[in-house]
Scaffold this active site. Structure first.
Site, mmCIF file in Angstrom:
data_model
loop_
_atom_site.group_PDB
_atom_site.id
_atom_site.type_symbol
_atom_site.label_atom_id
_atom_site.label_comp_id
_atom_site.label_asym_id
_atom_site.label_seq_id
_atom_site.Cartn_x
_atom_site.Cartn_y
_atom_site.Cartn_z
ATOM 1 N N ASP A 71 0.856 -1.184 0.000
ATOM 2 C CA ASP A 71 0.000 0.000 0.000
ATOM 3 C C ASP A 71 0.891 1.233 0.000
ATOM 4 O OD1 ASP A 71 -2.548 1.469 0.409
ATOM 5 O OD2 ASP A 71 -1.664 1.938 2.365
ATOM 6 N N GLU A 155 -1.658 -1.175 -5.864
ATOM 7 C CA GLU A 155 -2.864 -0.536 -6.374
ATOM 8 C C GLU A 155 -2.585 0.089 -7.734
ATOM 9 O OE1 GLU A 155 -5.447 1.514 -2.995
ATOM 10 O OE2 GLU A 155 -3.329 2.010 -2.878
ATOM 11 N N ASP A 235 -2.691 0.935 7.211
ATOM 12 C CA ASP A 235 -1.991 0.684 5.954
ATOM 13 C C ASP A 235 -1.646 -0.792 5.752
ATOM 14 O OD1 ASP A 235 -2.071 3.471 5.615
ATOM 15 O OD2 ASP A 235 -0.172 3.712 6.685
#
Ligand SMILES: [Zn+2]
Length: 271
Positions: A71, A155, A235
């Site tokens: 992340d 991501e 996170d």
């Protein structure tokens, strides 16, 4: 190349002629026939000769079945699904202030003056220095991650947003992430690892334990699930959700017969 390989002669009639090569380099170890292209680039601190060389650089990476979700964040450079936080490099934060200061100095000098030209040079060289540091940092982290894992999941970033914002701090962060992803893809294909981008939606709201979404504000640093009671650093939870997305929940991993893949995107990319 000059026989000593300390000099290069440009014979394309552009009036450049013979140049002396400075600095540390190992081009003398390369067979001249393997040099496919040469170009000169101007940087804030001088001229560089770039050689495009045809060499075999495939590397055998150690066998592993490890998978990691990462992340990318503002507080940390990234947090991973194993529970580790990678700190933001201090040189970036320090350099940011310094760059701003030298940028202001340009406008204090008279237009067209030599002082202004010098100030602009100082600013450009500082910028160049931090660009190189940032690149080395991203490269090192990406190399380590792809060496240690058979699959790296992150991501899908909104790259189009890169050009839109004008805030220095934000643009530095965006550029770092973009660089980082490019290096991940580079080393991924070099080491025969999967680098997968998953849809970024709700990764910070979803519970990594039960998959249920909870409405939490971004300021909450701890994910606390009202459904199953699972508690985890925000996170790290997001990194686990990201990894899970590549493994079926919210996406379908693609199979690659060759086992060598550069970068794949799962699901829809609404950005
Ligand atoms: Zn839960």
């Amino acid at each position: 190349m000059h026989p000593t390989k300390r000099r290069i002669i440009f014979a394309d009639k552009k009036g450049i002629g013979e140049l002396k090569l400075l600095g540390k380099w190992d081009i003398q170890t390369i067979d001249e026939k393997l040099i496919k292209r040469v170009r000169i680039v101007k940087r804030a601190d001088g001229f560089y000769v770039q050689f495009c060389v045809k060499i075999d650089s495939t590397v055998t990476a150690p066998q592993t079945s490890n998978q990691v979700g990462i992340d990318l964040g503002l507080e940390y450079f990234y947090s991973d699904s194993n529970g580790n936080h990678e700190e933001n490099p201090r040189f970036l934060r320090k350099a940011e202030k310094d760059i701003k200061r030298s940028q202001r100095k340009i406008y204090k000098k008279k237009k067209g003056s030599s002082g202004r030209r010098k100030a602009r040079g100082v600013y450009a060289r500082k910028h160049l220095r931090v660009t190189r540091q940032r690149n080395e940092h991203a490269k090192r982290l990406a190399r380590n991650l792809t060496l240690a894992n058979a699959m790296v999941v992150l991501e899908n970033l909104n790259v189009s947003g890169l050009v839109k914002n004008h805030k220095l701090a934000k643009s530095i962060t965006d550029a770092s992430w973009y660089l980082f992803r490019q290096w991940l893809e580079y080393f991924g294909s070099k080491f025969g690892r999967q680098v997968i981008a998953v849809p970024p939606h709700y990764t910070s709201q979803e519970c990594s334990n039960c998959g249920i979404r909870t409405d939490i504000s971004l300021s909450t640093r701890t994910h606390s699930c009202s459904h199953c009671g699972h508690t985890e650093q925000r996170d790290i939870n997001a990194a686990k959700v990201i990894l899970a997305r590549a493994n079926g929940r919210g996406g379908h991993p693609q199979s690659h017969a060759s086992g060598v893949v550069a970068s794949t995107s799962i699901g829809s990319n609404t950005d």
